[in-house]
Enzyme design. Structure first.
Site, short mmCIF file in Angstrom:
data_model
loop_
_atom_site.label_atom_id
_atom_site.label_comp_id
_atom_site.label_asym_id
_atom_site.label_seq_id
_atom_site.Cartn_x
_atom_site.Cartn_y
_atom_site.Cartn_z
N GLU A 1 69.08 12.81 55.82
CA GLU A 1 68.81 14.99 55.88
C GLU A 1 68.02 15.26 55.20
O GLU A 1 67.47 16.18 55.47
CB GLU A 1 70.65 14.43 54.99
N ASP B 1 69.46 8.72 51.14
CA ASP B 1 68.24 9.65 51.31
C ASP B 1 67.64 10.91 50.06
O ASP B 1 68.79 11.41 50.06
CB ASP B 1 67.73 10.01 52.57
#
Length: 451
Positions: free
Chosen positions: A156, A92
């Site tokens: 994250e 991500d």
């Protein structure tokens, strides 16, 4: 680059690495599904899973984590009795911010001036490619000498804790002898660095109320207590005259005894305007790695455009406090809340709400894994020795893994050196750093297996 078979193999794989990073960067995998399609993150997760399967990984799975995102897991068995190493990265990315400020499209990997530009190129899709390059180089030169687990996180950057919660519920899944977190960066391009400490963080939302409603500043100003003025006074109490963080009861004089950060270089990296002073005391390394740091992240109050001549009845702020290793984040939260209450003027009503918290992290640099990495980095970066640095940010997963596997050794490396400008517009990765760190990781796995 030193001349050895592993380095030669990685060099030959760099065109493929660029193509794969191009494919991975193309996914708009921001884990904010109110702003970005979930399908983009799911597509990136499938790409990672397919890449692991192609490398012979077993038990490859898309793990549905409690925050609604997916993490990708795979296991590559090594020789009988071999040690197990967990390789971490996240697919991500941060939002692109102002896309018009990018010189090239943020989700199209573009080569310019010797660097590859694109959102996530360094943080941390490049880290996934680094892991793949290291494993491919070993497979081409005698085989991978350890058991390898790979975990690629999907949230994250959002800090929602999905993988931490999943790991706590499935503690056997990520168990390993050593963990390599590919989400840090060299102190400078060409200077091999392992990040040994991370500051923790607490975040408070603070509201001050003084009146039932706003009042006309001409009729009531001068006697009616101004909530915005009270908030400003409270926030100002968090800093000394030189800008040092001052939270009652919180120690702020620790020193950093590792790699130092030249002040002029820091000014250049931080793009400090000419004539503007740095804040705080001690060395730059003391300030950003060893001491607490408060930041006002936002204030709710009337904007200048359209403001009316009013005494404000209420005002809010979001406050972040970074805390160094050795300071418990929960205790720091209590101290910060007590400080805010003690410094609220005029009997104004203050309410604080904790909205985030993460503990600091400190690695054991005397472990065999660090010795193995030091030898690997010296070989991958001829003429250089591995440096120890801190990081001002936090990676909550490190603390989760350290708690779950107290005997595991944790090393933080990665591609997010200062020129990468992670989290900003025009993020980029140095292909030379990608190549050298991939060599270093491969050599580390070989050194570590040999004991």
């Amino acid at each position: 680059m030193s001349s050895n078979p592993v380095a030669e193999t990685v060099a030959s794989l760099m065109p493929r690495a660029k193509q794969e990073l191009t494919e991975l960067v193309a996914f708009k995998s921001v884990a904010d599904f109110g702003q970005f399609p979930r399908s983009e993150s799911e597509g990136a997760a499938r790409w990672v899973a397919d890449a692991l399967r192609a490398e012979g990984f077993e038990d490859v799975a898309l793990l549905d984590t409690p925050d609604g995102t997916q993490s990708v897991y795979g296991y590559l068995p090594g020789p009988a009795g071999a040690k197990t190493v967990l390789l971490y990265a996240h697919y991500d990315v941060q939002p692109p911010l102002d896309e018009t400020a990018w010189l090239t499209p943020p989700f199209e990997l573009t080569e310019r001036d010797g660097r590859w530009y694109g959102r996530g190129a360094a943080d941390c899709k490049g880290g996934l490619i680094m892991h793949l390059l290291a494993l491919r180089a070993l497979k081409a030169n005698g085989g991978v000498p350890v058991n390898v687990k790979v975990i690629a996180e999907g949230s994250e950057e959002m800090g929602t804790g999905g993988l931490e919660q999943y790991a706590e519920a499935h503690p056997e899944l990520l168990a390993a002898d050593t963990i390599v977190v590919g989400d840090a960066g060299n102190f400078r391009v060409g200077l091999p660095t392992v990040t040994t400490t991370l500051r923790g963080m607490t975040m408070l939302r603070v509201q001050i109320d003084t009146l039932v409603g706003n009042l006309h500043s001409g009729q009531f100003g001068g006697a009616a207590p101004d909530a915005l003025g009270a908030l400003i006074r409270v926030l100002d109490s968090l800093r000394a005259e030189d800008g040092s963080t001052t939270v009652d009861g919180l120690t702020s004089d620790a020193v950093w005894d590792g790699l130092q950060y030249d002040e002029e270089q820091f000014r250049a990296d931080a793009k400090v305007l000419d004539g503007v002073e740095l804040i705080g005391s001690g060395t730059v390394a003391d300030r950003i790695w060893a001491r607490p740091a408060v930041t006002v992240l936002g204030i709710d109050c009337p904007p200048v455009v359209g403001a009316t001549p009013s005494v404000q009845s209420s005002a809010r702020a979001l406050i972040s406090l970074r805390v160094p290793p050795g300071v418990d984040a929960a205790e720091a939260t209590k101290l910060l809340q007590a400080h805010l209450e003690a410094h609220t003027p005029w009997g104004a009503r203050l309410h604080s709400e904790q909205v985030g918290q993460g503990q600091a992290f400190s690695a054991d640099t005397t472990s065999p894994a660090y010795e193995a990495m030091a030898r690997a980095m010296t070989e991958a970066y001829p003429g250089q020795e591995m440096q120890y640095a801190g990081q001002g940010g936090s990676i909550p997963l490190c603390n989760t893994l350290a708690a779950l596997y107290p005997d595991a050794e944790i090393l933080l490396i990665g591609l997010s050196e200062p020129e990468a400008q992670i989290h900003a517009v025009n993020e980029s990765v140095s292909p030379e750093e990608l190549e050298r760190l991939s060599v270093a990781e491969a050599l580390f796995l070989r050194n570590y297996a040999a004991g």
